[in-house]
Design a protein around this motif. Sequence first.
Motif, mmCIF file in Angstrom:
data_model
loop_
_atom_site.group_PDB
_atom_site.id
_atom_site.type_symbol
_atom_site.label_atom_id
_atom_site.label_comp_id
_atom_site.label_asym_id
_atom_site.label_seq_id
_atom_site.Cartn_x
_atom_site.Cartn_y
_atom_site.Cartn_z
ATOM 1 N N ALA A 1 2.253 0.408 2.692
ATOM 2 C CA ALA A 1 1.409 0.574 1.489
ATOM 3 C C ALA A 1 2.648 0.878 0.261
ATOM 4 O O ALA A 1 2.783 0.352 -0.793
ATOM 5 C CB ALA A 1 0.254 1.627 1.342
ATOM 6 N N VAL A 2 3.593 1.881 0.727
ATOM 7 C CA VAL A 2 4.806 2.172 -0.397
ATOM 8 C C VAL A 2 5.452 0.906 -0.769
ATOM 9 O O VAL A 2 5.793 0.649 -1.717
ATOM 10 C CB VAL A 2 5.408 3.180 0.366
ATOM 11 N N ARG A 3 5.890 0.087 0.355
ATOM 12 C CA ARG A 3 6.638 -1.017 0.127
ATOM 13 C C ARG A 3 5.776 -2.055 -0.615
ATOM 14 O O ARG A 3 6.502 -2.529 -1.590
ATOM 15 C CB ARG A 3 6.744 -1.579 1.692
ATOM 16 N N SER A 4 4.535 -2.159 -0.437
ATOM 17 C CA SER A 4 3.492 -2.992 -1.185
ATOM 18 C C SER A 4 3.350 -2.677 -2.781
ATOM 19 O O SER A 4 3.777 -3.242 -3.737
ATOM 20 C CB SER A 4 2.105 -3.022 -0.668
ATOM 21 N N ALA A 5 3.687 -1.410 -2.659
ATOM 22 C CA ALA A 5 3.728 -0.835 -4.271
ATOM 23 C C ALA A 5 5.084 -1.391 -5.140
ATOM 24 O O ALA A 5 4.933 -1.668 -6.188
ATOM 25 C CB ALA A 5 3.320 0.717 -4.287
ATOM 26 N N ARG B 1 -3.053 -6.002 -4.219
ATOM 27 C CA ARG B 1 -4.217 -6.212 -3.158
ATOM 28 C C ARG B 1 -3.830 -5.676 -1.627
ATOM 29 O O ARG B 1 -4.572 -4.775 -1.244
ATOM 30 C CB ARG B 1 -4.386 -7.906 -3.001
ATOM 31 N N LEU B 2 -2.452 -5.829 -1.336
ATOM 32 C CA LEU B 2 -1.869 -5.431 -0.269
ATOM 33 C C LEU B 2 -2.080 -3.860 -0.260
ATOM 34 O O LEU B 2 -2.428 -3.130 0.878
ATOM 35 C CB LEU B 2 -0.799 -6.036 0.130
ATOM 36 N N LEU B 3 -1.648 -3.406 -1.267
ATOM 37 C CA LEU B 3 -1.592 -1.960 -1.417
ATOM 38 C C LEU B 3 -2.819 -1.188 -1.088
ATOM 39 O O LEU B 3 -2.932 -0.385 -0.401
ATOM 40 C CB LEU B 3 -0.905 -1.570 -2.680
ATOM 41 N N THR B 4 -3.797 -1.779 -1.979
ATOM 42 C CA THR B 4 -5.195 -1.104 -1.870
ATOM 43 C C THR B 4 -5.761 -1.153 -0.413
ATOM 44 O O THR B 4 -6.147 -0.385 0.303
ATOM 45 C CB THR B 4 -6.095 -1.794 -2.943
ATOM 46 N N LEU B 5 -5.417 -2.505 0.144
ATOM 47 C CA LEU B 5 -5.759 -2.699 1.698
ATOM 48 C C LEU B 5 -5.204 -1.690 2.473
ATOM 49 O O LEU B 5 -5.868 -1.173 3.385
ATOM 50 C CB LEU B 5 -5.515 -3.998 2.073
ATOM 51 N N LEU B 6 -4.018 -1.370 2.323
ATOM 52 C CA LEU B 6 -3.352 -0.673 3.274
ATOM 53 C C LEU B 6 -3.472 0.966 3.050
ATOM 54 O O LEU B 6 -3.926 1.687 4.096
ATOM 55 C CB LEU B 6 -1.793 -0.922 3.110
ATOM 56 N N LEU B 7 -3.982 1.231 1.866
ATOM 57 C CA LEU B 7 -4.309 2.694 1.715
ATOM 58 C C LEU B 7 -5.627 2.765 2.232
ATOM 59 O O LEU B 7 -5.853 3.717 2.841
ATOM 60 C CB LEU B 7 -4.432 2.853 0.046
ATOM 61 N N ALA B 8 -6.530 1.653 2.125
ATOM 62 C CA ALA B 8 -7.915 1.978 2.753
ATOM 63 C C ALA B 8 -7.674 2.196 4.291
ATOM 64 O O ALA B 8 -8.384 2.976 4.907
ATOM 65 C CB ALA B 8 -8.659 0.946 2.163
ATOM 66 N N LEU B 9 -6.869 1.233 5.091
ATOM 67 C CA LEU B 9 -6.541 1.399 6.079
ATOM 68 C C LEU B 9 -6.160 2.884 6.820
ATOM 69 O O LEU B 9 -6.550 3.372 7.624
ATOM 70 C CB LEU B 9 -5.823 0.208 6.729
ATOM 71 N N THR B 10 -5.214 3.381 5.779
ATOM 72 C CA THR B 10 -4.596 4.798 6.055
ATOM 73 C C THR B 10 -5.780 5.551 5.930
ATOM 74 O O THR B 10 -5.951 6.480 6.878
ATOM 75 C CB THR B 10 -3.519 4.940 5.077
ATOM 76 N N LEU C 1 -5.939 13.122 3.053
ATOM 77 C CA LEU C 1 -6.863 12.181 2.648
ATOM 78 C C LEU C 1 -7.225 12.315 1.153
ATOM 79 O O LEU C 1 -7.491 11.281 0.674
ATOM 80 C CB LEU C 1 -7.948 12.281 3.603
ATOM 81 N N LEU C 2 -7.382 13.743 0.818
ATOM 82 C CA LEU C 2 -7.890 13.620 -0.696
ATOM 83 C C LEU C 2 -6.855 13.093 -1.386
ATOM 84 O O LEU C 2 -6.955 12.319 -2.428
ATOM 85 C CB LEU C 2 -8.117 15.040 -1.032
ATOM 86 N N VAL C 3 -5.435 13.508 -1.169
ATOM 87 C CA VAL C 3 -4.490 12.843 -2.122
ATOM 88 C C VAL C 3 -4.238 11.264 -1.891
ATOM 89 O O VAL C 3 -4.129 10.762 -2.895
ATOM 90 C CB VAL C 3 -3.044 13.451 -1.576
ATOM 91 N N ILE C 4 -4.670 10.882 -0.736
ATOM 92 C CA ILE C 4 -4.449 9.433 -0.598
ATOM 93 C C ILE C 4 -5.681 8.748 -1.389
ATOM 94 O O ILE C 4 -5.355 7.681 -1.911
ATOM 95 C CB ILE C 4 -4.156 9.036 0.904
ATOM 96 N N GLY C 5 -6.773 9.487 -0.949
ATOM 97 C CA GLY C 5 -7.871 8.862 -1.770
ATOM 98 C C GLY C 5 -7.810 8.607 -3.114
ATOM 99 O O GLY C 5 -8.292 7.664 -3.709
ATOM 100 N N TRP C 6 -6.986 9.620 -3.630
ATOM 101 C CA TRP C 6 -6.903 9.547 -5.395
ATOM 102 C C TRP C 6 -5.950 8.394 -5.745
ATOM 103 O O TRP C 6 -6.022 7.818 -6.601
ATOM 104 C CB TRP C 6 -6.216 10.879 -5.782
ATOM 105 N N ARG D 1 -6.308 0.989 -7.038
ATOM 106 C CA ARG D 1 -7.358 -0.139 -7.259
ATOM 107 C C ARG D 1 -7.369 -0.610 -8.955
ATOM 108 O O ARG D 1 -7.678 -1.744 -9.377
ATOM 109 C CB ARG D 1 -8.590 0.116 -6.702
ATOM 110 N N GLY D 2 -7.080 0.659 -9.767
ATOM 111 C CA GLY D 2 -7.058 0.142 -11.166
ATOM 112 C C GLY D 2 -5.671 -0.358 -11.689
ATOM 113 O O GLY D 2 -5.424 -0.365 -12.877
ATOM 114 N N GLY D 3 -4.902 -0.635 -10.580
ATOM 115 C CA GLY D 3 -3.439 -1.131 -11.074
ATOM 116 C C GLY D 3 -2.312 -0.297 -11.711
ATOM 117 O O GLY D 3 -1.950 -0.682 -12.065
ATOM 118 N N ALA D 4 -2.613 1.057 -11.221
ATOM 119 C CA ALA D 4 -1.734 1.906 -12.003
ATOM 120 C C ALA D 4 -0.197 1.714 -11.256
ATOM 121 O O ALA D 4 0.822 2.190 -12.019
ATOM 122 C CB ALA D 4 -2.383 3.213 -11.738
#
Lengths: 548, 276, 121
Positions: free
Chosen positions: B99-103, B109-118, B228-233, B239-242
């Motif tokens: 996910a870091v790499r994707s960012a 898209r990949l970033l959000t997917l990977l974060l969700a998987l994490t 999980l709280l931090v990764i959730g944030w 997702r908002g493209g930040a």
Amino acid sequence: MNGSTAVADNYLSHGRGFRSWFFTLDHKRIGVMYLASIFFFLILGGFFAMLIRTELLTPGRTIMDADTYNQVFTLHGAVMIFLFIIPGIPAAFGNFVLPVMLGAKDVAFPRLNLLSYHLYVVGAIFSVVSILLGAVDTGWTFYTPYSTTTHTSVVSMTLGAFILGFSSIFTGINFIVTIHRMRPPGMSWNRLPLFLWALYSTAIIQVLATPVLGITLLLLIVERLLGIGIFDPALGGDPVLYQHFFWFYSHPAVYIMILPAMGVMSELISVFSRKHIFGYKAIAYSSVAIAVLSFLVWGHHMFTSGQSDLGNMIFSALTFSVAIPSAIKVFNWLATMYKGSIRLDTPMLYALSFLLLFGIGGLTGLFLGALATDVHLHDTYFVVAHFHYTMMGGVLIAFLGAMHYWWPKMFGRMYSEKAGRLAAFLVFVGFNLTFFSQFVMGSQGMPRRYYNYLDRFQPYHVLSTIGAYVLAVAFVVLAGNLIHSLFRGRKAPANPWGSATLEWMCASPPPHDNFAEPPEAGDPYDLEHLVYDESIGGYVPRTAREGA
Amino acid sequence: MCREPRARGHELRRSEQSAAREIPHHFATPRQAYESGKLGMWIFLATEVLLFGGLFAAYAVYRGNHPEVFVYAHRFLDARLGALNTLILITSSLTMAWAVRSAQLGNRRLLTLLLALTLLGGGAFLGVKIVEYEHKWKHGLLWGEQYRPHHPETAQEHSSAPEIPRETPPGDRTNIPPAAIGPPGLASSTDEERAAHASAKEPRNVHLFFGVYFAMTGLHGLHVIAGLLVIGWVFVRARGGAYGPSNFEPVDRAGLYWHLVDLIWIFLFPLLYLIH
Amino acid sequence: MSEIRSEREHESREAESLGHIVPLRVLLAVWFALVLLSLATVGAVRVELGSLNLWIALGIAFVKATLVGLYFMHLRYDQPFHAIALVGSLLFVVLFVGLALLDTAHYQHELIPGYAPAVRP
């Protein structure tokens, strides 16, 4: 770059109202808030001390019963240690001075800095709440199994200390990163002011040792609430293990206390001897050496606890090593003073007091580090005197010296030098009266934390209590002098003392952003290029004066 | 997913602008801000290592001095669940690093997917933990005085439950001498008690293991929740493209924290579950 | 695969970005190694080697931790101070564990068997 009086818009006037202070990101305001809070808890802890000393005027009951006495000395210790001396110099002065000394605009993480302060406040609230809810009577060390079974409000106090620990950790992280990453061009590690070397070494200890206190207190709390059994011998637990846990933090903690004090000393001795610090590298490296060695000696608090003979011998031998870097510093300060042009202004009086009092404190530590003598001295007033000479005669004295040194910078006002010197003198006299007799009675067997005592110890206790009251008077004079200066003090020039570190290159008080451009960083102890300018009552660079 | 260089360049400029807006005023350059943030995170990780280090010290002291307790009690833990949790965390570390790499590559898209998987991985870890804790609770395998094992159920319900060891642990492996008189304490059983327990082979103070077990896995679990709280944030913000190549630091920092959580489990697993 | 193309582009773009980007194949390889090592840890328990088992398990854990640290946490590509901070903290843990273990082991023989009076404040 001038010695002019305070500019109209400085950090104090930049924004008004409670929110602009309590939610500020300005390290200077955070430092001032810390100073006020810390000083408040110094007075609170001192109040408990006055209660102790008054009770001990006579054997048996004087003003309180034994259980109350246990609570009072516990609170004195806990408040002084967790709310005054550990945050102490780094929080009150480090926060203010460090970025300015680096010519920077703020610390690396200003919001983390604010969080540190808020955590301090929350931790303080927990501690005060515990005082009100039945207090704690275990001694500030919370030894098990008593602390896991006593009916006083241990959880609230330890939770407070746990939160305060995080305040300390975050300050440490902030300082390390700031010193690593935000030095100005030209300020290599070998040009760093020694106060910053000291804060850096302190921060190393803060980040490495405080988490262990965290886990210790956490385990204590779950032991108390859930009965986990790790420290309870009735359940197969090990109370000596608790002491290992506790002292693994608490010994390095005393170096969290003394290292910044020594950093202040390096600044004061150099400036008030008008001489370049002697042995810069020796002092800098001994700061780091003290930080590392401090982790190797915690067992010297446990010689009589049931620690194994092998453990005792190892820790005793290592304890002697940690005295060496401290001694190196003392010799270098003396060498700095030699053939210097010494000015006995108030900060210097505190610095000189430190030399003598910390010297005594440190030397008596050697008595305690030797196994054969410690067996007799452990848990006596000798220990009490030892740590008061180092923590009070050392750290508090340096704290007061720092306060009088940086006061003109922080608030733009000069205090009365006469009153300042009087207070310093009274502190010195009162302190020695209070604590020197404690060495004597301790060596004669007077145990610490005892409510009652044999008649033959009474003269020592009376002398000690008289000293405590002299100290109280000293503090009244001291505080009165400083507070008066805020309203009536002469406006301070940028550099009243003639120091070459960067915080004196901006106005007193500094503007909100400290410096528009990072100033040129030279040798922080090259005092030759500063001359006194009568017209402004402060020092200016030599060229400016000659040019004018 | 590969972006057109032009598009990516455009994205770079846009996020660089936002990055420039976001650099706090006390930093001189974005690099200074980036490196300071990273260094600060690493020192925080060092403090976490020391925090858990205390628990590892408690573990070492109790296992070193009462090995029979640990040899006996660890069999109540299901090593398969522990291994499963290990694989879950390792995989979630992969997805996080990816996910870091994707960012960094600006691949939202990949970033959000990977974060969700994490997040899923962390959630699964906690789920397994809950299963394990429930098992302990039901069988009274708790700490201190709460340790009241229900042996019959244990033997029936789990095949990996403690097989009563065939041979007695050799007497010289424990350094606990027989008790003379008095209430039970740090030292272990009397000869009579040993004989009485001979068939069960249960040593004294087995609850010490569970005290250590719950303290270590409990604190670790709290850190998983915090992670999980931090990764959730971070996920919500992603997702908002930040995040993009000029602004991926929060993902990186969250990743470092998550990897530390994984690191701690890497040591917890063999020490608690795989005692021989 | 598009990932591979982007990888090459981005390895050339490294100088622009603030942080080094770990190649995907490295991440996947590390993950695979971690899985293998985890299975090896479990398998090693089956082999009876006495007290060596603990050190083997810790050794494998140490290798796994090193992989996570070097590649997932970028230590391989970062300035050395980060690794120093991590290793330094571990050294202090070892110091604490070591001395506590040493001391507790050496006073076990002094414990009075069966004597632990309950504290009644």
